[in-house]
Design an enzyme around this catalytic site. Sequence first.
Site, PDB file in Angstrom:
ATOM      1  N   GLN A 139      14.865  20.080  16.534  1.00  0.00           N
ATOM      2  CA  GLN A 139      15.346  18.877  17.220  1.00  0.00           C
ATOM      3  C   GLN A 139      15.852  17.837  16.213  1.00  0.00           C
ATOM      4  O   GLN A 139      15.144  17.478  15.285  1.00  0.00           O
ATOM      5  CB  GLN A 139      14.206  18.299  18.080  1.00  0.00           C
ATOM      6  CG  GLN A 139      14.620  17.121  18.939  1.00  0.00           C
ATOM      7  CD  GLN A 139      15.676  17.475  19.988  1.00  0.00           C
ATOM      8  OE1 GLN A 139      15.577  18.483  20.674  1.00  0.00           O
ATOM      9  NE2 GLN A 139      16.707  16.666  20.084  1.00  0.00           N
ATOM     10  N   ASP A 183      21.607  26.604  18.811  1.00  0.00           N
ATOM     11  CA  ASP A 183      22.368  25.361  18.919  1.00  0.00           C
ATOM     12  C   ASP A 183      23.805  25.559  18.432  1.00  0.00           C
ATOM     13  O   ASP A 183      24.664  24.709  18.656  1.00  0.00           O
ATOM     14  CB  ASP A 183      21.716  24.271  18.046  1.00  0.00           C
ATOM     15  CG  ASP A 183      20.881  23.292  18.861  1.00  0.00           C
ATOM     16  OD1 ASP A 183      21.136  23.170  20.067  1.00  0.00           O
ATOM     17  OD2 ASP A 183      19.978  22.671  18.276  1.00  0.00           O
ATOM     18  N   LYS A 229      13.342  20.859  27.281  1.00  0.00           N
ATOM     19  CA  LYS A 229      13.748  22.195  26.820  1.00  0.00           C
ATOM     20  C   LYS A 229      12.644  23.203  27.131  1.00  0.00           C
ATOM     21  O   LYS A 229      12.908  24.315  27.587  1.00  0.00           O
ATOM     22  CB  LYS A 229      14.075  22.162  25.322  1.00  0.00           C
ATOM     23  CG  LYS A 229      15.437  21.519  25.063  1.00  0.00           C
ATOM     24  CD  LYS A 229      15.702  21.138  23.621  1.00  0.00           C
ATOM     25  CE  LYS A 229      17.028  20.348  23.557  1.00  0.00           C
ATOM     26  NZ  LYS A 229      17.354  19.837  22.246  1.00  0.00           N
TER      27      LYS A 229
END
Length: 281
Positions: free
Chosen positions: A99, A122, A55
Amino acid sequence: MANTAIIIDGKAVSAKIREELKKETEQLNKKGIKPGLAVVIVGNDPASRTYVNNKKKGCAEVGIYSEEYALSEETTQEELLELVDKLNKKEDINGILVQLPLPKHIDDKAVIAKISPKKDVDAFHVENVGRIMLGEYKFLPCTPAGVMELLKAYDIDPAGKECVIIGRSNIVGKPMAMLLLHANGTVTVCHSKTKNLKEVTNRADILVSAIGKAKFVSADMVKEGAVVIDVGINRDENGKLCGDVDFETVKEKASYITPVPGGVGPMTITMLLKNTIEASK
Ligand code: NAD
């Protein structure tokens, strides 16, 4: 008669989108806007570490500023919530990514709820999930959005088609169903309690698998000429990376198929980058 499927090249599609995103970032920079992403990782899970590194690499590639917060396994929920709160207020940060999975003693729902919906790149926050349901998206969840981009890149229009999804997770299966529905597909969602799975999957013009079981989808589960999208990331009996779909046999029956690796995977991070740029506007 057997045919061989066109292999959907997620790496190529992803590279093309990243080039466009890079140009967009340059344009935003000229206006004094600098997209920034904060990536938070708790603990030492090797898979999570790889995802986080990729990422950050993706951010650098398209000119997004990124910050990493690597916290120890012992971090308390309170400490993590405090950090999220700080990042919510941080002006040079437009996107926050925590995460998953988090260590067991931390409630991931509480953490996601704490992320400002405006920085929730997200698209896991209940406000953004609700928007997905209504079709009023600000951010699209990265993996299903990546699948939609792949379909678009290959001129595959779900409108009027039988779309079958295997898996009903909040991260992949459910939002995937919504996006295909918004694209006018006729959508069926299968899961571990589905009876006659093979019968249902054999109806699919577009079959999306998000189960997490190596080579689970065999050729007899796939209709001749179907588009097969494999979201799964698994290890086969030799420890080699593979999807949910038995690629070698299914590719002889499908019209299009995504490989693992190199299919959906590269798209997920690209969509995260897209969301971060969107958030900065
Ligand atoms: P999950 O474990 O949350 O959900 C799995 C789903 O599969 C469940 O809904 C379950 O009902 C269904 N399932 C399990 N066994 C089944 C069976 N025998 N028959 C029918 N359905 C069954 O998983 P997830 O988070 O949705 O991830 C699924 C897979 O996708 C995993 O391999 C994961 O690593 C991968 N993944 C890939 C990406 C990517 O970027 N490519 C992103 C997220 C997840």
